[in-house]
Design a protein around this motif. Structure first.
Motif, PDB file in Angstrom:
ATOM      1  N   ALA A 203       1.125  -0.990  -0.016  1.00 37.58           N
ATOM      2  CA  ALA A 203       0.031  -0.099   0.002  1.00 37.58           C
ATOM      3  C   ALA A 203       0.759   1.319  -0.012  1.00 37.58           C
ATOM      4  CB  ALA A 203      -0.789  -0.069   1.338  1.00 37.58           C
ATOM      5  N   LEU A 204       2.093   1.193   0.451  1.00 40.49           N
ATOM      6  CA  LEU A 204       2.975   2.273   0.496  1.00 40.49           C
ATOM      7  C   LEU A 204       3.192   2.410  -0.767  1.00 40.49           C
ATOM      8  CD1 LEU A 204       4.441   4.129   2.474  1.00 40.49           C
ATOM      9  CD2 LEU A 204       6.322   2.609   2.568  1.00 40.49           C
ATOM     10  N   LEU A 205       3.705   1.522  -1.690  1.00 42.91           N
ATOM     11  CA  LEU A 205       3.952   1.756  -3.095  1.00 42.91           C
ATOM     12  C   LEU A 205       2.831   2.514  -3.759  1.00 42.91           C
ATOM     13  CD1 LEU A 205       5.840  -1.452  -3.763  1.00 42.91           C
ATOM     14  CD2 LEU A 205       6.812   0.883  -3.245  1.00 42.91           C
ATOM     15  N   LEU A 206       1.477   1.824  -3.369  1.00 47.77           N
ATOM     16  CA  LEU A 206       0.374   2.531  -4.100  1.00 47.77           C
ATOM     17  C   LEU A 206      -0.069   3.900  -3.612  1.00 47.77           C
ATOM     18  CD1 LEU A 206      -2.117   1.689  -5.870  1.00 47.77           C
ATOM     19  CD2 LEU A 206      -3.185   1.219  -3.554  1.00 47.77           C
ATOM     20  N   ALA A 207       0.269   4.334  -2.326  1.00 50.13           N
ATOM     21  CA  ALA A 207      -0.043   5.690  -1.860  1.00 50.13           C
ATOM     22  C   ALA A 207       0.881   6.757  -2.654  1.00 50.13           C
ATOM     23  CB  ALA A 207       0.357   5.635  -0.375  1.00 50.13           C
ATOM     24  N   ILE A 208       2.055   6.482  -2.939  1.00 46.09           N
ATOM     25  CA  ILE A 208       3.001   7.536  -3.668  1.00 46.09           C
ATOM     26  C   ILE A 208       2.252   8.051  -5.025  1.00 46.09           C
ATOM     27  CG2 ILE A 208       5.195   7.908  -4.831  1.00 46.09           C
ATOM     28  CD1 ILE A 208       6.425   5.928  -3.032  1.00 46.09           C
ATOM     29  N   PRO A 209       1.859   7.368  -6.026  1.00 46.78           N
ATOM     30  CA  PRO A 209       1.040   7.912  -7.020  1.00 46.78           C
ATOM     31  C   PRO A 209      -0.203   8.290  -6.589  1.00 46.78           C
ATOM     32  CG  PRO A 209       1.207   5.631  -7.189  1.00 46.78           C
ATOM     33  CD  PRO A 209       2.199   5.884  -6.193  1.00 46.78           C
ATOM     34  N   ALA A 210      -0.970   7.509  -5.628  1.00 48.16           N
ATOM     35  CA  ALA A 210      -2.445   8.056  -5.380  1.00 48.16           C
ATOM     36  C   ALA A 210      -2.370   9.434  -4.629  1.00 48.16           C
ATOM     37  CB  ALA A 210      -2.895   7.077  -4.455  1.00 48.16           C
ATOM     38  N   PHE A 211      -1.438   9.623  -3.871  1.00 43.89           N
ATOM     39  CA  PHE A 211      -1.530  11.091  -3.199  1.00 43.89           C
ATOM     40  C   PHE A 211      -0.563  12.156  -3.811  1.00 43.89           C
ATOM     41  CE2 PHE A 211      -3.088   8.150  -0.081  1.00 43.89           C
ATOM     42  CZ  PHE A 211      -4.018   8.860   0.664  1.00 43.89           C
ATOM     43  N   LEU A 212       0.237  11.598  -4.379  1.00 46.07           N
ATOM     44  CA  LEU A 212       1.420  12.485  -4.999  1.00 46.07           C
ATOM     45  C   LEU A 212       0.805  13.547  -6.193  1.00 46.07           C
ATOM     46  CD1 LEU A 212       4.155  13.976  -4.699  1.00 46.07           C
ATOM     47  CD2 LEU A 212       5.103  12.137  -6.331  1.00 46.07           C
TER      48      LEU A 212
END
Length: 310
Positions: A203-212
């Motif tokens: 999820a940490l890898l997913l969060a980068i493009p999701a929020f950035l």
């Protein structure tokens, strides 16, 4: 018999908690499906890591390369990928149509389970499968009626996402049950927490493009609601729900585990009725009765098989 009752109780409890995930996208509609999935599983990973830390030294020697790869793909298919697909399905097609597609999970998992050594014969499971299929057909008929069922303009694309979620979670349910059957050195709860830690990393890898790359400005109140929903779903559905499901998977054969997924569909519909502040239609009420009858019939088939073995 006590083992079966305990397994069914755990399966029903997991379904009741997992049904909540269908409401999460409705409560956080101003955020994207990737953001919802990333936040839920980041919270799940942090909580799982905190609970697992005191037992890590005891568990570490039993986690080899095979276990690591299994945790990676189970976390991906059963959590991150599944929830991204599910969230898109709910936002595009609505809760009812998503519940319909996901409702095929018991049929698919039970069919796969019937091929395993020592499983209850498929002919004995046929009445249960027919009842569950009839229940799903009732929900589908209601969904096809239009606005009252919650079907939206993006319904077709929502169905595609829901079908992807169905395939993703089927792979997880079968693979996870088989892994639990060969884990003699750790409990189902520890396996669930390990899955949570790996899910949090993914999820940490997913969060980068999701929020950035999100340029939408959200009011402070929306952010409070967003993280409150993410935390609540992480604790109830991921920590407690997954632990209950893993226990049910250990106590029950795969053919019966498949039927337990019907509880998720049932509770998702109940929560949808509460959210929409309405009573179920005739077709929806019939679907819930058929779902209940399907589970009872499946239980009877397994009880008859056990008696015959004696």
């Amino acid at each position: 018999m006590n083992r079966t009752v305990a397994g069914v109780a755990c399966g029903a409890g997991a379904g009741a908690l997992w049904g909540l995930v269908f409401l999460a996208p409705e409560l956080t509609r101003s955020f994207t499906p990737m953001q919802i999935a990333a936040s839920r599983y980041l919270a799940y990973g942090v909580l799982a890591l905190a609970l697992l830390a005191p037992r890590w030294r005891r568990l570490a020697p039993h986690i080899g390369r095979a276990e690591c790869w299994a945790l990676i793909w189970l976390s991906l298919f059963g959590n991150v990928l599944y929830y991204v697909l599910l969230t898109n399905a709910v936002l595009l097609g609505g809760v009812a149509i998503t519940s319909l597609i996901i409702g095929f999970l018991p049929v698919v998992v039970t069919l796969i389970g019937s091929r395993e050594h020592g499983a209850v014969p498929l002919g004995r499971l046929a009445p249960s499968l027919l009842l569950s299929a009839a229940g799903i057909a009732c929900i589908g008929w209601q969904a096809a009626q239009g606005a009252e069922s919650g079907m939206r303009a993006g319904g077709f694309l929502g169905m595609v996402f829901a079908a992807g979620a169905l395939l993703s979670w089927t792979a997880f349910a079968v693979g996870n049950a088989r892994w639990l059957g060969r884990l003699g050195h750790m409990s189902a709860h520890d396996w669930s927490l390990l899955t949570g830690v790996v899910t949090g990393a993914e999820a940490l890898l997913l969060a980068i493009p999701a929020f950035l790359f999100d340029t939408t400005a959200h009011p402070a109140a929306d952010w409070i609601t967003f993280w409150a929903v993410a935390g609540s779903v992480a604790v109830l559905a991921s920590i407690v729900g997954n632990a209950l499901w893993n226990r049910a998977s250990q106590l029950l054969p795969l053919t019966l585990v498949g039927q337990m997924i019907l509880f998720e569909t049932l509770f998702a519909l109940l929560y949808a009725f509460l959210w929409e502040q309405r009573l179920p239609t005739g077709a929806e009420a019939a679907a819930m009765l058929l779902v209940g009858a399907s589970v009872i019939t499946c239980l009877r088939a397994h009880r008859v098989e056990t008696a015959a073995e004696r």
